[in-house]
Design a protein around this motif. Structure first.
Motif, PDB file in Angstrom:
ATOM      1  N   THR A  50       0.839  -1.199   0.000  1.00 63.24           N
ATOM      2  CA  THR A  50       0.000   0.000   0.000  1.00 63.24           C
ATOM      3  C   THR A  50       0.874   1.248   0.000  1.00 63.24           C
ATOM      4  O   THR A  50       0.610   2.214  -0.737  1.00 63.24           O
ATOM      5  N   TRP A  51       1.926   1.240   0.807  1.00 64.84           N
ATOM      6  CA  TRP A  51       2.860   2.367   0.867  1.00 64.84           C
ATOM      7  C   TRP A  51       3.465   2.645  -0.503  1.00 64.84           C
ATOM      8  O   TRP A  51       3.498   3.786  -0.971  1.00 64.84           O
ATOM      9  N   GLN A  62       7.633   9.991   5.355  1.00 67.90           N
ATOM     10  CA  GLN A  62       7.985   9.393   6.636  1.00 67.90           C
ATOM     11  C   GLN A  62       7.310   8.031   6.738  1.00 67.90           C
ATOM     12  O   GLN A  62       6.168   7.923   7.205  1.00 67.90           O
ATOM     13  N   LYS A  63       8.020   7.032   6.272  1.00 67.76           N
ATOM     14  CA  LYS A  63       7.442   5.691   6.219  1.00 67.76           C
ATOM     15  C   LYS A  63       7.059   5.178   7.601  1.00 67.76           C
ATOM     16  O   LYS A  63       6.038   4.506   7.757  1.00 67.76           O
ATOM     17  N   GLU A  64       7.871   5.491   8.616  1.00 73.10           N
ATOM     18  CA  GLU A  64       7.590   5.009   9.972  1.00 73.10           C
ATOM     19  C   GLU A  64       6.218   5.481  10.451  1.00 73.10           C
ATOM     20  O   GLU A  64       5.482   4.732  11.077  1.00 73.10           O
ATOM     21  N   SER A  65       5.876   6.728  10.164  1.00 73.07           N
ATOM     22  CA  SER A  65       4.582   7.263  10.586  1.00 73.07           C
ATOM     23  C   SER A  65       3.524   7.125   9.493  1.00 73.07           C
ATOM     24  O   SER A  65       2.353   7.384   9.734  1.00 73.07           O
ATOM     25  N   VAL A  68      -0.704   6.341   5.488  1.00 79.63           N
ATOM     26  CA  VAL A  68      -0.883   4.907   5.268  1.00 79.63           C
ATOM     27  C   VAL A  68      -0.626   4.236   6.606  1.00 79.63           C
ATOM     28  O   VAL A  68       0.425   4.444   7.213  1.00 79.63           O
ATOM     29  N   ARG A  69      -1.589   3.443   7.054  1.00 79.91           N
ATOM     30  CA  ARG A  69      -1.482   2.776   8.354  1.00 79.91           C
ATOM     31  C   ARG A  69      -1.649   1.267   8.205  1.00 79.91           C
ATOM     32  O   ARG A  69      -2.489   0.807   7.435  1.00 79.91           O
ATOM     33  N   ARG A  70      -0.873   0.552   8.974  1.00 79.89           N
ATOM     34  CA  ARG A  70      -0.982  -0.899   9.021  1.00 79.89           C
ATOM     35  C   ARG A  70      -2.156  -1.261   9.927  1.00 79.89           C
ATOM     36  O   ARG A  70      -2.245  -0.777  11.051  1.00 79.89           O
ATOM     37  N   ILE A  71      -3.065  -2.085   9.436  1.00 79.40           N
ATOM     38  CA  ILE A  71      -4.155  -2.592  10.272  1.00 79.40           C
ATOM     39  C   ILE A  71      -3.697  -3.901  10.909  1.00 79.40           C
ATOM     40  O   ILE A  71      -3.778  -4.077  12.118  1.00 79.40           O
TER      41      ILE A  71
END
Length: 161
Positions: free
Chosen positions: A43-44, A62-65, A107-110
């Protein structure tokens, strides 16, 4: 008679001045967020690809966030930004109205196999023209809200690729 002429002159002056009135846009219920049955990494990558495929320069990545922001305001028309009803009078010709918007995505991981994307797009307009009475430059700015079209296009893009 002198007072009458003074009042008439004042009325002509006031009536001849350029004016801008804006009825603000109505709030819209638009889709700004969507979940995908895709891992975060995929998704990222698709979100970053949207920026690249549409020649939008990234300011923050900022991939981490999970944050992606556009470096510049994006030029937009009324398909993408609703600036309300802008009425003008007393201008030489039609004043020029430009619209531009700020864009950011998260983009958030579920969980391991799914993720969620949120798209935020909002903007402003800038009106420039010349007063028909004295030719002076008239500028007016205002806020705009998204029509939801850009968010839908981005969310669809991420879902298709």
């Amino acid at each position: 008679m002198k007072n009458f002429l003074s009042i008439c002159s004042l009325l002509l002056f006031v009536a001849g001045c350029a004016s801008v009135s804006v009825e603000p846009p109505q709030a819209r219920d638009t889709e700004r967020s969507r979940s995908y049955s895709l891992p975060f990494e995929q998704t990222w990558t698709r979100a970053v690809d949207w920026y690249a495929d549409h020649n939008v320069t990234i300011e923050k990545i900022q991939k981490e966030s999970g944050l992606l922001t556009a470096k510049y305001m994006l030029e937009a028309d009324d398909k993408y930004l609703d600036c309300g009803s802008i009425r003008t009078q007393g201008f030489i010709g039609e004043p020029e109205i430009s619209r531009s918007g700020s864009l950011n995505l998260t983009v958030r991981r579920i969980d391991e196999g799914s993720s969620r994307v949120n798209v935020n797009f909002f903007g402003e307009f800038d009106l420039k023209g010349n007063d028909a009475w004295d030719g002076r430059r008239v500028d007016h700015e205002g806020r705009c809200i998204s029509t939801g079209l850009l968010e839908r296009k981005i969310l669809d893009y991420i879902g298709r690729h």
